[in-house]
Scaffold this motif. Sequence first.
Motif, PDB file in Angstrom:
ATOM      1  N   MET A   1       0.842  -1.181   0.000  1.00 51.52           N
ATOM      2  CA  MET A   1       0.000   0.000   0.000  1.00 51.52           C
ATOM      3  C   MET A   1       0.882   1.237   0.000  1.00 51.52           C
ATOM      4  O   MET A   1       1.962   1.254   0.584  1.00 51.52           O
ATOM      5  N   ASP A   2       0.407   2.305  -0.676  1.00 48.15           N
ATOM      6  CA  ASP A   2       1.154   3.544  -0.731  1.00 48.15           C
ATOM      7  C   ASP A   2       1.026   4.300   0.581  1.00 48.15           C
ATOM      8  O   ASP A   2       0.301   5.297   0.701  1.00 48.15           O
ATOM      9  N   GLY A   3       1.700   3.820   1.620  1.00 43.26           N
ATOM     10  CA  GLY A   3       1.589   4.439   2.927  1.00 43.26           C
ATOM     11  C   GLY A   3       2.883   4.404   3.693  1.00 43.26           C
ATOM     12  O   GLY A   3       3.899   3.883   3.224  1.00 43.26           O
ATOM     13  N   HIS A   4       2.841   4.987   4.883  1.00 52.14           N
ATOM     14  CA  HIS A   4       3.956   4.956   5.821  1.00 52.14           C
ATOM     15  C   HIS A   4       3.532   4.169   7.055  1.00 52.14           C
ATOM     16  O   HIS A   4       2.497   4.455   7.657  1.00 52.14           O
ATOM     17  N   ARG A   5       4.324   3.198   7.428  1.00 52.21           N
ATOM     18  CA  ARG A   5       4.054   2.402   8.625  1.00 52.21           C
ATOM     19  C   ARG A   5       4.144   3.293   9.857  1.00 52.21           C
ATOM     20  O   ARG A   5       5.042   4.141   9.964  1.00 52.21           O
ATOM     21  N   ALA A   6       3.221   3.124  10.803  1.00 55.18           N
ATOM     22  CA  ALA A   6       3.226   3.969  11.997  1.00 55.18           C
ATOM     23  C   ALA A   6       2.540   3.269  13.156  1.00 55.18           C
ATOM     24  O   ALA A   6       1.685   2.394  12.959  1.00 55.18           O
ATOM     25  N   LEU A   7       2.913   3.662  14.358  1.00 57.32           N
ATOM     26  CA  LEU A   7       2.219   3.280  15.582  1.00 57.32           C
ATOM     27  C   LEU A   7       1.476   4.502  16.099  1.00 57.32           C
ATOM     28  O   LEU A   7       2.001   5.621  16.058  1.00 57.32           O
ATOM     29  N   ASP A  50      -1.129  -0.506  15.416  1.00 55.32           N
ATOM     30  CA  ASP A  50      -0.092  -0.626  14.389  1.00 55.32           C
ATOM     31  C   ASP A  50      -0.804  -0.561  13.047  1.00 55.32           C
ATOM     32  O   ASP A  50      -1.830  -1.223  12.842  1.00 55.32           O
ATOM     33  N   GLY A  51      -0.281   0.246  12.141  1.00 53.66           N
ATOM     34  CA  GLY A  51      -0.966   0.363  10.863  1.00 53.66           C
ATOM     35  C   GLY A  51      -0.196   1.177   9.853  1.00 53.66           C
ATOM     36  O   GLY A  51       1.025   1.329   9.933  1.00 53.66           O
ATOM     37  N   GLU A  52      -0.937   1.719   8.896  1.00 54.07           N
ATOM     38  CA  GLU A  52      -0.358   2.436   7.765  1.00 54.07           C
ATOM     39  C   GLU A  52      -1.038   3.794   7.634  1.00 54.07           C
ATOM     40  O   GLU A  52      -2.268   3.888   7.634  1.00 54.07           O
ATOM     41  N   LEU A  53      -0.234   4.835   7.524  1.00 57.01           N
ATOM     42  CA  LEU A  53      -0.741   6.165   7.221  1.00 57.01           C
ATOM     43  C   LEU A  53      -0.855   6.311   5.711  1.00 57.01           C
ATOM     44  O   LEU A  53       0.115   6.061   4.981  1.00 57.01           O
ATOM     45  N   VAL A  54      -2.016   6.714   5.223  1.00 51.33           N
ATOM     46  CA  VAL A  54      -2.213   6.916   3.791  1.00 51.33           C
ATOM     47  C   VAL A  54      -2.933   8.244   3.574  1.00 51.33           C
ATOM     48  O   VAL A  54      -3.574   8.781   4.481  1.00 51.33           O
ATOM     49  N   VAL A  55      -2.817   8.751   2.353  1.00 50.96           N
ATOM     50  CA  VAL A  55      -3.505   9.987   1.962  1.00 50.96           C
ATOM     51  C   VAL A  55      -4.256   9.720   0.674  1.00 50.96           C
ATOM     52  O   VAL A  55      -3.691   9.181  -0.285  1.00 50.96           O
TER      53      VAL A  55
END
Length: 308
Positions: A1-7, A50-55
């Motif tokens: 996925m076009d995202g950044h991993r983040a907590l 825990d997941g992914e930041l997306v726009v």
Amino acid sequence: MDGHRALLFTPAGPGGTVVVQTRRGALVQDRWPDLVAAAAEQLPHGLVLDGELVVWDAEEGRLSFQALQRRAAARARGAAGLAARWPAYFVAFDVLQLDGEELLRRPYRDRRTQLEKLFTDRALTAPWTLCPMTTDLAKAREWLETWTDVSGVEGLVIKPLTSRYLAGYRGWTKIRRRDTTEAIIGAVTGTLTRPGLLVLGRLDQAGRLRAVGRTVPLRPDTSRQVGEHLAAAGPGHPFEGVRFASAWGSRDVLDVVLVRPDLVAEVSADRAVDLGVFRHPLRFQRIRLDVSAGDVPPFGQGSAAAAG
């Protein structure tokens, strides 16, 4: 996925601060004020997701990695304006703490149950998204074929249901969808007779060659075969003076030899395409002597586009 991993951490009690942490441990909540406000309003105390930041770019109708990078690099004073233009979403795929209770040692099956219950009990909607999960192999295959038609969705992640959460360790397998497509060889590393890897391009609307990506290093036998068809570039090559990064986001520059841009390569590409450029290295398949440079999909089309 076009995202950044983040907590994402919510405070243990009233008056605390929502924290967003990157994979490398940086605290970046000041860059995501929309998510921080939504978390304070909608999520319980003592939670770690825990997941992914997306726009999502509403104008383009797709996930935008470029907009995500703009937001991730923003300073606090500009973050609110970017949030209004490009709202962020958090795609949750794991819960590490709930109501202050650590869940790291529990199997993923249990953590997933708790995560689904959280979304149901709280009736969570945007900007919170629950990452879909299935144990049905047929459904997973269907998702891989259909969901990856959405720009920015690259493939599937496979996790053992019995696994504990191990920080800093990837205990899962990523399967990316790959499509074959064509591009023009504009430069190579190594030499004309023994190219190391290929720098590829496509023609834009003005007919100018624009770089779209590079291949992984060629095998020795493949390198010899490709070298038989390469010719040195003449004056006025469109890549003259262009510096090519060795990897996406890297400051290291490739040492390249420009070649005559009339040879077409068939490559295998995943779905990570940003403004016409492939973010991950391509896999060389073969030379297409039956296809001319004008037959190659134009610059700006994704990995699914292929010449006949």
